[in-house]
Design an enzyme around this catalytic site. Structure first.
Site, PDB file in Angstrom:
ATOM      1  N   GLU A  92      -5.322   9.848   4.513  1.00 34.59           N
ATOM      2  CA  GLU A  92      -5.648  10.782   5.583  1.00 34.59           C
ATOM      3  C   GLU A  92      -4.658  11.935   5.646  1.00 34.59           C
ATOM      4  O   GLU A  92      -3.587  11.904   5.036  1.00 34.59           O
ATOM      5  CB  GLU A  92      -5.681  10.080   6.949  1.00 34.59           C
ATOM      6  CG  GLU A  92      -4.326   9.749   7.541  1.00 34.59           C
ATOM      7  CD  GLU A  92      -3.711   8.482   7.013  1.00 34.59           C
ATOM      8  OE1 GLU A  92      -2.529   8.550   6.588  1.00 34.59           O
ATOM      9  OE2 GLU A  92      -4.375   7.432   6.992  1.00 34.59           O
ATOM     10  N   GLN A 141       1.682   9.618   3.634  1.00 36.88           N
ATOM     11  CA  GLN A 141       2.962   9.287   4.274  1.00 36.88           C
ATOM     12  C   GLN A 141       3.931  10.459   4.332  1.00 36.88           C
ATOM     13  O   GLN A 141       5.046  10.310   4.843  1.00 36.88           O
ATOM     14  CB  GLN A 141       3.625   8.107   3.547  1.00 36.88           C
ATOM     15  CG  GLN A 141       4.249   8.447   2.190  1.00 36.88           C
ATOM     16  CD  GLN A 141       3.291   8.335   1.034  1.00 36.88           C
ATOM     17  OE1 GLN A 141       2.153   8.755   1.137  1.00 36.88           O
ATOM     18  NE2 GLN A 141       3.763   7.773  -0.073  1.00 36.88           N
ATOM     19  N   ARG A 162      -8.134  20.142  22.512  1.00 33.90           N
ATOM     20  CA  ARG A 162      -6.820  20.076  23.146  1.00 33.90           C
ATOM     21  C   ARG A 162      -6.420  18.612  23.233  1.00 33.90           C
ATOM     22  O   ARG A 162      -7.188  17.789  23.721  1.00 33.90           O
ATOM     23  CB  ARG A 162      -6.838  20.717  24.535  1.00 33.90           C
ATOM     24  CG  ARG A 162      -6.910  22.238  24.500  1.00 33.90           C
ATOM     25  CD  ARG A 162      -7.122  22.799  25.901  1.00 33.90           C
ATOM     26  NE  ARG A 162      -7.024  24.250  25.909  1.00 33.90           N
ATOM     27  CZ  ARG A 162      -7.993  25.072  25.556  1.00 33.90           C
ATOM     28  NH1 ARG A 162      -9.160  24.578  25.139  1.00 33.90           N
ATOM     29  NH2 ARG A 162      -7.824  26.382  25.603  1.00 33.90           N
ATOM     30  N   TYR A 215      -4.722   4.772   9.613  1.00 36.22           N
ATOM     31  CA  TYR A 215      -4.422   5.421  10.893  1.00 36.22           C
ATOM     32  C   TYR A 215      -5.691   5.789  11.651  1.00 36.22           C
ATOM     33  O   TYR A 215      -5.747   5.700  12.880  1.00 36.22           O
ATOM     34  CB  TYR A 215      -3.562   6.658  10.634  1.00 36.22           C
ATOM     35  CG  TYR A 215      -3.043   7.352  11.864  1.00 36.22           C
ATOM     36  CD1 TYR A 215      -2.584   6.630  12.957  1.00 36.22           C
ATOM     37  CD2 TYR A 215      -2.995   8.738  11.930  1.00 36.22           C
ATOM     38  CE1 TYR A 215      -2.096   7.267  14.085  1.00 36.22           C
ATOM     39  CE2 TYR A 215      -2.505   9.386  13.048  1.00 36.22           C
ATOM     40  CZ  TYR A 215      -2.056   8.643  14.124  1.00 36.22           C
ATOM     41  OH  TYR A 215      -1.579   9.277  15.240  1.00 36.22           O
ATOM     42  N   SER A 216      -6.721   6.182  10.931  1.00 34.51           N
ATOM     43  CA  SER A 216      -7.982   6.548  11.574  1.00 34.51           C
ATOM     44  C   SER A 216      -8.530   5.404  12.418  1.00 34.51           C
ATOM     45  O   SER A 216      -9.031   5.610  13.527  1.00 34.51           O
ATOM     46  CB  SER A 216      -9.007   6.962  10.512  1.00 34.51           C
ATOM     47  OG  SER A 216     -10.258   7.247  11.091  1.00 34.51           O
ATOM     48  N   ALA A 249      -5.590  11.245  21.278  1.00 41.06           N
ATOM     49  CA  ALA A 249      -5.313  11.506  22.702  1.00 41.06           C
ATOM     50  C   ALA A 249      -5.820  12.876  23.138  1.00 41.06           C
ATOM     51  O   ALA A 249      -5.045  13.744  23.544  1.00 41.06           O
ATOM     52  CB  ALA A 249      -3.820  11.363  22.989  1.00 41.06           C
ATOM     53  N   ASP A 303       0.820  -1.211   0.000  1.00 41.71           N
ATOM     54  CA  ASP A 303       0.000   0.000   0.000  1.00 41.71           C
ATOM     55  C   ASP A 303       0.856   1.264   0.000  1.00 41.71           C
ATOM     56  O   ASP A 303       0.472   2.283  -0.576  1.00 41.71           O
ATOM     57  CB  ASP A 303      -0.930   0.001   1.213  1.00 41.71           C
ATOM     58  CG  ASP A 303      -2.098  -0.961   1.048  1.00 41.71           C
ATOM     59  OD1 ASP A 303      -2.323  -1.437  -0.084  1.00 41.71           O
ATOM     60  OD2 ASP A 303      -2.780  -1.248   2.049  1.00 41.71           O
TER      61      ASP A 303
END
Length: 265
Positions: free
Chosen positions: A122, A222, A147, A162-163, A184, A45
């Site tokens: 993404e 990337q 935040r 990644y999502s 986070a 990929d």
């Protein structure tokens, strides 16, 4: 038909690329690296992502085919031991394809300059040190003050990348929707965010306005981009789409099961 072969540097990919190139020449295909009609990527990929960005200005006239030489790739339908079958499929080509949505990224900087990008998977916004602070708007209306470590905005096909690692939903690529996931986030009595993935409608867009710092980093697939001070980033579904030559039909959910669960093997 004009074809080019785009491969990574691992030995298996180089060997497969040499074999495919030889078969294409003997099959009287025109090898055209500058203006191909079909781009065959050999690797995984990541290789396909690199080829996508290499030919991002020709998406309307190009179809992609992925051949994987390592672990199963989400965008790759062929294995390196199927090169002969792929050439037969190319000879019998009738223009069949499937297309997927892309992410339009428009960044505006404090010095009034701007930059435009396309993402297949993404784009993220993070801060190098400390907590990222940014205002989030949806379709021009204020939504929240975020935040945390960062935010990720993805396409439907990027929802499996990644999502997904950020707790995002897996979205079928027939939906022209983008998804924003939190990385986070900080949530307490003082600072509150939705703490949930957001999936927008096709006519909506997400705008991020980071506050007060110049040490933000933006990624597009990337690629890591260290821009000047960011004033605003706008994300929306792009008018462009990526097209894949589809000689084999594999249902999206079969692809997801095969990539992440593998219970059928």
């Amino acid at each position: 038909m004009r074809v080019t072969v785009f491969h990574n540097s691992i030995p298996a990919s180089i060997t497969a690329a040499q074999k495919l190139t030889k078969l294409l020449k003997s099959g009287h295909f025109e090898l055209d690296e500058r203006h191909p009609e079909v781009v065959v990527t050999i690797g995984g990929d990541g290789t396909l992502l690199s080829a996508f960005h290499r030919y991002a200005d020709q998406l309307n006239s190009i179809r992609f085919i992925g051949v994987h030489t390592g672990h199963l790739g989400f965008y790759t339908d062929w294995r390196d031991f199927e090169i002969e079958d792929l050439v037969i499929a190319l000879k019998e080509d009738s223009g069949q394809s499937v297309s997927y949505p892309l992410l339009d990224v428009q960044a505006t900087y404090a010095d009034a300059t701007s930059a435009h990008y396309l993402a297949l998977n993404e784009s993220t916004l993070k801060r190098l040190n400390g907590t990222m602070r940014t205002e989030v708007y949806i379709k021009g209306d204020f939504f929240e003050s975020f935040r945390g470590d960062g935010l990720c905005v993805s396409t439907p096909t990027g929802s499996t990348a990644y999502s997904k690692s950020n707790g995002g939903a897996v979205i079928h690529p027939r939906l022209d929707a983008l998804q924003m996931t939190e990385i986070a986030s900080i949530n307490n009595r003082v600072f509150r965010t939705l703490s949930s993935p957001i999936i927008t409608a096709p006519d909506e867009w997400v705008t991020l306005e980071p506050t007060g710092r110049d040490d933000y980093v933006m990624t597009v697939d990337q690629f890591v981009i260290n821009p000047p001070t960011i004033k605003q980033i706008r994300y929306k579904i792009a008018k462009e789409r990526i097209h894949f030559a589809r000689y084999r039909h594999m249902h999206f959910w079969d692809r997801v099961e095969d990539a992440f669960i593998g219970a059928k093997h």
